[in-house]
Design a protein around this motif. Structure first.
Motif, PDB file in Angstrom:
ATOM      1  N   UNK A 155       0.822  -1.218   0.000  1.00 14.86           N
ATOM      2  CA  UNK A 155       0.000   0.000   0.000  1.00 14.86           C
ATOM      3  C   UNK A 155       0.853   1.264   0.000  1.00 14.86           C
ATOM      4  N   UNK A 156       0.248   2.354  -0.458  1.00 17.42           N
ATOM      5  CA  UNK A 156       0.877   3.684  -0.437  1.00 17.42           C
ATOM      6  C   UNK A 156       2.284   3.655  -1.039  1.00 17.42           C
ATOM      7  N   UNK A 157       2.393   3.049  -2.202  1.00 17.31           N
ATOM      8  CA  UNK A 157       3.697   2.869  -2.844  1.00 17.31           C
ATOM      9  C   UNK A 157       3.626   3.255  -4.313  1.00 17.31           C
ATOM     10  N   UNK A 158       4.677   3.887  -4.800  1.00 15.43           N
ATOM     11  CA  UNK A 158       4.787   4.226  -6.219  1.00 15.43           C
ATOM     12  C   UNK A 158       5.408   3.047  -6.962  1.00 15.43           C
ATOM     13  N   UNK A 159       4.685   2.528  -7.954  1.00 20.15           N
ATOM     14  CA  UNK A 159       5.132   1.360  -8.712  1.00 20.15           C
ATOM     15  C   UNK A 159       5.404   1.706 -10.172  1.00 20.15           C
ATOM     16  N   UNK A 160       6.289   0.931 -10.769  1.00 16.99           N
ATOM     17  CA  UNK A 160       6.516   0.983 -12.199  1.00 16.99           C
ATOM     18  C   UNK A 160       6.282  -0.398 -12.780  1.00 16.99           C
TER      19      UNK A 160
END
Length: 278
Positions: A155-160
């Motif tokens: 959660x609350x994470x920037x993903x690529x």
């Protein structure tokens, strides 16, 4: 009078374990050097279960790894990555942060006409952890789509999201027309970018550098540590709660350009701060 450090050393093991459970894996690993109490508390199942994904039991049951002596050992195993879901996905957690990553195999993706032998070929590859990869023989309609739920990620994470691929020696038609890449989360809008499917040779690179002077930037695949290449499809954020579908796509269908000679290994979804090689 006792100092703060001395008072901390006198805390009961259960209290120390409770404190560590609110920190990070990196903090817990480093705390072992503080004292024997911290070392013992830092090895407890209570602490490491807090750092494991909530569905770790299902993940383990769907993998070839079944037995672990402790939750800490299980955490270390997941840091090395494991094959799950009949070998069609790779699951991994980052050692220092506990953030979750996935790699979806080519078989987990929707690849247009991949069931047609004169377009795509499926075969075992010794350079992949998956049982097989998809090699493009020839097509003028390239469309690759992968899907994952935000609830499976941290959660609350920037993903690529990154398409993992290779270019064969006999590849053709890959550097003429750019492909479109995009990611869509739930009912949100997708932001489209473009990327070529192969890198230019030396002569063409000189021409591309001249174009950059006039504001044109050419996106191309980048090398990975594991010997494969990757194309960034886009990025997205996971919320604190909720479970939305993430659709990741690469398409080249507008130019009607015949192309062939790429091998698809899968799509990796990882926190933006990481560069992984699974």
């Amino acid at each position: 009078m006792l100092t703060i450090e001395e008072r901390i050393m006198m805390l009961p093991e259960a209290c120390v374990a409770n404190i560590l459970s609110f920190t990070t894996p990196a903090d817990t690993f480093s705390s072992a050097s503080v004292s024997s109490v911290f070392r013992v508390a830092g090895d407890s199942d209570f602490v490491w279960e807090k750092f494991l994904p909530s569905d770790y039991s299902r993940l383990i049951s769907s993998s070839t790894h079944q037995s672990f002596s402790s939750k800490k050992e299980l955490f270390r195993c997941l840091c090395e990555s494991i094959l799950i879901d009949n070998g069609r996905k790779i699951f991994k957690i980052e050692k220092l942060t506990g953030k979750i990553s996935f790699v979806l195999s080519a078989r987990e993706l929707s690849i247009t006409w991949s069931d047609q032998r004169h377009y795509w070929s499926w075969s075992h590859r010794s350079d992949s952890r998956f049982s097989e990869g998809a090699r493009l023989i020839m097509t003028d309609w390239l469309e690759i789509i992968g899907k994952i739920q935000t609830g499976a990620l941290s959660p609350s994470t920037s993903y690529g999201a990154y398409l993992i691929m290779k270019v064969t020696e006999r590849a053709y038609g890959l550097d003429l027309v750019p492909a479109e890449t995009w990611i869509k989360v739930g009912n949100g809008e997708n932001k489209t970018k473009t990327s070529y499917l192969s890198c230019l040779d030396d002569k063409k690179q000189q021409m591309a550098k001249k174009e950059e002077i006039f504001g044109y930037y050419r996106r191309e695949p980048e090398m990975r540590e594991d010997g494969w290449m990757e194309i960034e499809l886009g990025e997205f954020e996971t919320g604190r709660e909720g479970n939305e579908e993430v659709v990741m796509s690469l398409t080249e269908v507008k130019g009607y350009q015949l192309k062939g000679g790429i091998v698809i290994d899968g799509i990796e979804v990882r926190p933006k701060s990481q560069k992984l090689s699974c």
